[in-house]
Design an enzyme around this catalytic site. Structure first.
Site, short mmCIF file in Angstrom:
data_model
loop_
_atom_site.label_atom_id
_atom_site.label_comp_id
_atom_site.label_asym_id
_atom_site.label_seq_id
_atom_site.Cartn_x
_atom_site.Cartn_y
_atom_site.Cartn_z
N TRP A 21 0.84 -1.20 0.00
CA TRP A 21 0.00 0.00 0.00
C TRP A 21 0.87 1.26 0.00
CZ3 TRP A 21 -1.87 2.73 4.86
CH2 TRP A 21 -2.80 3.74 4.56
N TYR A 54 -4.20 -0.41 -5.44
CA TYR A 54 -2.90 0.18 -5.12
C TYR A 54 -2.21 0.59 -6.43
CZ TYR A 54 -3.53 -2.01 -0.50
OH TYR A 54 -4.01 -2.40 0.72
N GLN A 172 -8.76 -8.36 7.58
CA GLN A 172 -7.62 -7.45 7.51
C GLN A 172 -8.03 -6.08 8.07
OE1 GLN A 172 -4.70 -5.50 4.18
NE2 GLN A 172 -5.07 -7.69 4.02
N ARG A 223 8.07 8.59 5.25
CA ARG A 223 6.73 8.59 4.67
C ARG A 223 6.04 9.94 4.87
NH1 ARG A 223 2.29 4.02 4.34
NH2 ARG A 223 4.19 2.83 4.03
N GLY A 279 5.15 -2.20 5.69
CA GLY A 279 5.53 -1.54 4.45
C GLY A 279 7.01 -1.23 4.54
N GLU A 288 14.86 -5.41 9.94
CA GLU A 288 14.56 -5.03 11.32
C GLU A 288 13.18 -5.53 11.75
OE1 GLU A 288 13.54 -1.10 13.99
OE2 GLU A 288 14.89 -0.85 12.30
#
Length: 320
Positions: A21, A54, A172, A223, A279, A288
């Site tokens: 997304w 998307y 979801q 972001r 994401g 990580e």
């Protein structure tokens, strides 16, 4: 990487999954996005989530290209339908299920979609029509299992009650330390009906990594600074929330985790959660986050984190 059974299906999905997304095919350069996908597979992440909306097909097309050389049994692909693809193509009617499914199969370059999800409920289509169309897609071998995203409890019950229809195996919802609404109805209802959660935004779009400071502008390249990816982050960029997130860092340190890993481990402590979707714009982020799988955390640390988050959200409401 650890794996969990997805609802009543025979799919075993990685506890950390890779989403697309606002990133793949849209906000992240193709080379870096491809590196993220391949690193995820190397780390044992086998579940990849996307949707036709998307990038209006761009994310599916990107994944179809990147995964074209990967053995099909090495990944589980999930996609969705509902949102408008054109001025006339939208919703969950039989015609749209058939049309959008075939288009997704073509873009993803696969013969079968492992998990086909209704992105939102469709108030304009009878639930019987939707569920029987999806059931026919399963019988035709184009879809293995069915799921939904952000459906209210009454819609879930109605779908489960359709005679002769395939049952959902996944839900979801958005779920994180900062957004716990699924605990009220969706998780208990799902648990009773063989449905697992595959949660999105478990890091509150990166805010729960602690990289956004209350008294500093967002770091370059994040972001929050990317207009193609920051459309939904404002709700978490409130001062009480950002201050609370900084208070969570010592708790994560006590657990021997980064704050992002701590937040993912919190989501995964819920047995009904099969996987947490992350994401990523860099392979290092995938590495990580993947390390959160199997993390053991003192429940007292999670309790402290829940209290801090709840107090911050209450202050945010008071200021609104």
């Amino acid at each position: 990487m650890r794996y969990r059974q997805l609802g009543s299906s025979d799919l075993h999905v990685s506890e950390i999954s890779l989403g697309s997304w606002l990133t793949f095919g849209v906000g992240v350069e193709a080379d870096r996005a491809a590196a993220c996908v391949h690193r995820a597979l190397d780390l044992g992440i086998n579940f990849i989530d996307t949707a036709n909306i998307y990038g209006r097909g761009a994310a599916e097309s990107f994944l179809g290209e990147v995964l074209s050389g990967v053995p099909r049994d090495k990944y589980i692909i999930a996609t969705k339908l509902f949102f408008p693809m054109t001025e006339t193509d939208r919703g969950l009617s039989r015609a749209q299920v058939e049309k959008q499914l075939d288009a997704s199969l073509k873009r993803l370059r696969v013969d079968v979609i492992d998990l086909y999800q209704c992105h939102r409920p469709d108030p304009d289509t009878p639930i019987e029509e939707t569920m029987l169309a999806l059931t026919d897609a399963v019988k035709a071998g184009k879809v293995r299992y069915l799921g939904f995203s952000e459906w209210p409890a009454e819609q879930i019950r109605a779908a489960l009650a359709v005679p002769g229809a395939e049952k959902f195996v996944s839900s979801q919802p958005q779920y994180s330390l900062l957004w716990r609404r699924p605990e009220e109805e969706i998780i208990p209802l799902s648990r009773e009906n063989g449905i697992s959660q595959i949660v999105w935004s478990p890091l509150a779009q990166g805010v729960l990594t602690g990289k956004y400071l209350p008294d500093a502008p967002p770091p370059a390249g994040t972001r929050a600074t990317n207009d193609e990816m920051n459309g939904f982050i404002d709700r978490w960029m409130q001062r009480p929330v950002l201050e609370a997130v900084q208070q969570l860092k010592p708790l994560a340190q006590q657990a021997g985790l980064t704050l992002g890993q701590f937040a993912l481990a919190w989501v995964l402590k819920e047995p009904n959660v099969a996987s947490a979707i992350i994401g990523a714009s860099r392979p290092e982020q995938v590495e990580e986050n993947a390390a959160a799988s199997g993390a053991h955390v003192d429940p007292a640390l999670f309790a402290d984190a829940e209290r801090i988050a709840a107090e911050a959200l209450e202050r945010t409401r008071q200021l609104a």
